[in-house]
Design a protein around this motif. Structure first.
Motif, PDB file in Angstrom:
ATOM      1  N   ALA A  45      53.966 -21.468  41.066  1.00  0.00           N
ATOM      2  CA  ALA A  45      54.450 -20.469  42.020  1.00  0.00           C
ATOM      3  C   ALA A  45      55.698 -19.766  41.496  1.00  0.00           C
ATOM      4  N   LEU A  46      56.620 -20.523  40.913  1.00  0.00           N
ATOM      5  CA  LEU A  46      57.843 -19.914  40.387  1.00  0.00           C
ATOM      6  C   LEU A  46      57.546 -19.063  39.152  1.00  0.00           C
ATOM      7  N   THR A  47      56.590 -19.496  38.341  1.00  0.00           N
ATOM      8  CA  THR A  47      56.202 -18.699  37.173  1.00  0.00           C
ATOM      9  C   THR A  47      55.600 -17.375  37.606  1.00  0.00           C
ATOM     10  N   ARG A  48      54.736 -17.403  38.627  1.00  0.00           N
ATOM     11  CA  ARG A  48      54.170 -16.151  39.141  1.00  0.00           C
ATOM     12  C   ARG A  48      55.257 -15.258  39.724  1.00  0.00           C
ATOM     13  N   THR A  49      56.215 -15.861  40.407  1.00  0.00           N
ATOM     14  CA  THR A  49      57.291 -15.078  41.011  1.00  0.00           C
ATOM     15  C   THR A  49      58.173 -14.450  39.940  1.00  0.00           C
ATOM     16  N   ASN A  50      58.350 -15.121  38.822  1.00  0.00           N
ATOM     17  CA  ASN A  50      59.094 -14.531  37.700  1.00  0.00           C
ATOM     18  C   ASN A  50      58.446 -13.218  37.267  1.00  0.00           C
ATOM     19  N   VAL A  51      57.123 -13.226  37.158  1.00  0.00           N
ATOM     20  CA  VAL A  51      56.384 -12.014  36.793  1.00  0.00           C
ATOM     21  C   VAL A  51      56.522 -10.953  37.874  1.00  0.00           C
ATOM     22  N   GLU A  52      56.440 -11.378  39.135  1.00  0.00           N
ATOM     23  CA  GLU A  52      56.542 -10.449  40.258  1.00  0.00           C
ATOM     24  C   GLU A  52      57.915  -9.776  40.305  1.00  0.00           C
ATOM     25  N   ILE A  53      58.965 -10.545  40.080  1.00  0.00           N
ATOM     26  CA  ILE A  53      60.319  -9.982  40.090  1.00  0.00           C
ATOM     27  C   ILE A  53      60.487  -8.961  38.977  1.00  0.00           C
ATOM     28  N   ARG A  54      59.992  -9.285  37.809  1.00  0.00           N
ATOM     29  CA  ARG A  54      60.132  -8.353  36.678  1.00  0.00           C
ATOM     30  C   ARG A  54      59.317  -7.075  36.906  1.00  0.00           C
ATOM     31  N   ALA A  55      58.159  -7.226  37.543  1.00  0.00           N
ATOM     32  CA  ALA A  55      57.354  -6.049  37.861  1.00  0.00           C
ATOM     33  C   ALA A  55      58.060  -5.174  38.892  1.00  0.00           C
ATOM     34  N   TYR A  56      58.698  -5.801  39.877  1.00  0.00           N
ATOM     35  CA  TYR A  56      59.459  -5.054  40.879  1.00  0.00           C
ATOM     36  C   TYR A  56      60.595  -4.273  40.204  1.00  0.00           C
ATOM     37  N   ALA A  57      61.301  -4.931  39.288  1.00  0.00           N
ATOM     38  CA  ALA A  57      62.402  -4.260  38.587  1.00  0.00           C
ATOM     39  C   ALA A  57      61.899  -3.069  37.774  1.00  0.00           C
ATOM     40  N   ASP A  58      60.740  -3.213  37.152  1.00  0.00           N
ATOM     41  CA  ASP A  58      60.176  -2.102  36.388  1.00  0.00           C
ATOM     42  C   ASP A  58      59.818  -0.931  37.295  1.00  0.00           C
ATOM     43  N   ARG A  59      59.265  -1.234  38.478  1.00  0.00           N
ATOM     44  CA  ARG A  59      58.805  -0.175  39.379  1.00  0.00           C
ATOM     45  C   ARG A  59      59.957   0.523  40.091  1.00  0.00           C
TER      46      ARG A  59
ATOM     47  N   THR B 121      72.433 -18.917  31.818  1.00  0.00           N
ATOM     48  CA  THR B 121      71.542 -18.667  30.695  1.00  0.00           C
ATOM     49  C   THR B 121      70.067 -18.719  31.076  1.00  0.00           C
ATOM     50  N   ARG B 122      69.763 -19.123  32.304  1.00  0.00           N
ATOM     51  CA  ARG B 122      68.380 -19.084  32.798  1.00  0.00           C
ATOM     52  C   ARG B 122      68.384 -18.641  34.255  1.00  0.00           C
ATOM     53  N   ALA B 123      67.346 -17.924  34.637  1.00  0.00           N
ATOM     54  CA  ALA B 123      67.169 -17.514  36.028  1.00  0.00           C
ATOM     55  C   ALA B 123      65.749 -17.018  36.203  1.00  0.00           C
ATOM     56  N   VAL B 124      65.261 -17.062  37.426  1.00  0.00           N
ATOM     57  CA  VAL B 124      63.937 -16.515  37.729  1.00  0.00           C
ATOM     58  C   VAL B 124      64.040 -14.994  37.680  1.00  0.00           C
ATOM     59  N   GLY B 125      63.254 -14.366  36.832  1.00  0.00           N
ATOM     60  CA  GLY B 125      63.254 -12.916  36.692  1.00  0.00           C
ATOM     61  C   GLY B 125      64.070 -12.393  35.532  1.00  0.00           C
ATOM     62  N   ALA B 126      64.896 -13.231  34.934  1.00  0.00           N
ATOM     63  CA  ALA B 126      65.821 -12.746  33.906  1.00  0.00           C
ATOM     64  C   ALA B 126      65.157 -12.549  32.552  1.00  0.00           C
ATOM     65  N   GLN B 127      64.147 -13.361  32.241  1.00  0.00           N
ATOM     66  CA  GLN B 127      63.453 -13.267  30.957  1.00  0.00           C
ATOM     67  C   GLN B 127      61.949 -13.155  31.187  1.00  0.00           C
ATOM     68  N   PRO B 128      61.228 -12.640  30.188  1.00  0.00           N
ATOM     69  CA  PRO B 128      59.769 -12.533  30.350  1.00  0.00           C
ATOM     70  C   PRO B 128      59.093 -13.861  30.652  1.00  0.00           C
TER      71      PRO B 128
END
Length: 247
Positions: A76-90, A163-170
């Motif tokens: 769930a957290l891995t999917r949310t990492n992708v979701e956050i990065r997609a939101y930032a891109d959009r 140095t780590r966070a959800v959404g900070a790195q691919p």
């Protein structure tokens, strides 16, 4: 395995200096699942990132054994990492947005902490405070080598750099720590807004007080506010009972 029984209380506050609260928290004692997320200060839409993490944890199917739950939470957290990065891109032209996360899964006598960033999980047992999670920040190695005390590291201006966070790195890299729990243990999940105002000794004293978990959580929040609460503050206090409603 005898089922553990948990008392839980949580509080959150924007603090004295921040205009709004970017923290989010989840407490699901029935599923043995708790979480604190702290939106990354100084970055865009930290409150959205923490809310996306909280929504994902709240929606998790909690009916499974502990290894399966750990896998579900990781996914769930891995999917949310992708979701956050997609939101930032959009919506933010690719600018960084993200949040820390510290979570606890517990069944029977076993607890599992899964985290990224510097929100923390503590366990108090017989007056001894253990920091279960390990901060993902530049000073943690110095603390572990004894070159800095935890209080000295927390007081440094650069201590808020993570140095780590959800959404900070691919790719999201979560740390995992398994530990034992016992009746009478008191556990604390918190954002850094708490422990940057209260020392470990003060936290231990609060957690060991002969009060309800709600009173303990509120007392720690009040203590951080009295110190000026430079950041958002979130506190979840969890006490393990013996199965009959007693510590």
């Amino acid at each position: 395995m005898k089922a553990a029984v948990w008392e839980t209380a949580g509080v959150t506050h924007e603090g004295r200096q921040r205009p709004h609260n970017e923290d989010a928290w989840v407490a699901r004692a029935d599923a043995g699942l708790w979480m604190v997320a702290d939106g990354m200060g100084g970055h865009a839409a930290g409150d959205i990132a923490s809310r996306l993490v909280a929504d994902a944890v709240q929606a998790l199917d909690g009916q499974a054994d502990l290894p399966a739950l750990v896998d579900r939470l990781d996914d769930a957290l891995t999917r949310t990492n992708v979701e956050i990065r997609a939101y930032a891109d959009r919506h933010l032209e690719g600018r960084t947005m993200g949040c820390t996360v510290v979570s606890l899964l517990a069944q029977g006598d076993v607890g599992v902490c899964l985290w990224a960033g510097d929100s923390r999980l503590y366990r108090l047992r017989a007056g001894e405070l253990l920091q279960v999670s390990r901060d993902h920040d530049p000073f943690q190695d110095l603390v572990e080598r004894g070159a800095l005390t935890p209080e000295e590291a927390d007081a440094r201006p650069e201590a808020s750099v993570i140095t780590r966070a959800v959404g900070a790195q691919p790719e999201l890299h979560l740390d995992l720590m398994a530990f034992d729990t016992a009746p009478g243990d008191v556990l604390l999940l918190c954002s850094d807004g708490l422990y940057r105002e209260l020392s470990g000794e003060e936290i231990a004293r609060h957690l060991g007080a002969a009060q309800s978990v709600q009173e303990i959580a509120q007392a720690m929040l009040d203590g951080a506010l009295d110190r000026g609460a430079r950041d958002n503050v979130t506190v979840i206090v969890i006490r393990r009972l013996d199965g009959r409603g007693s510590p």
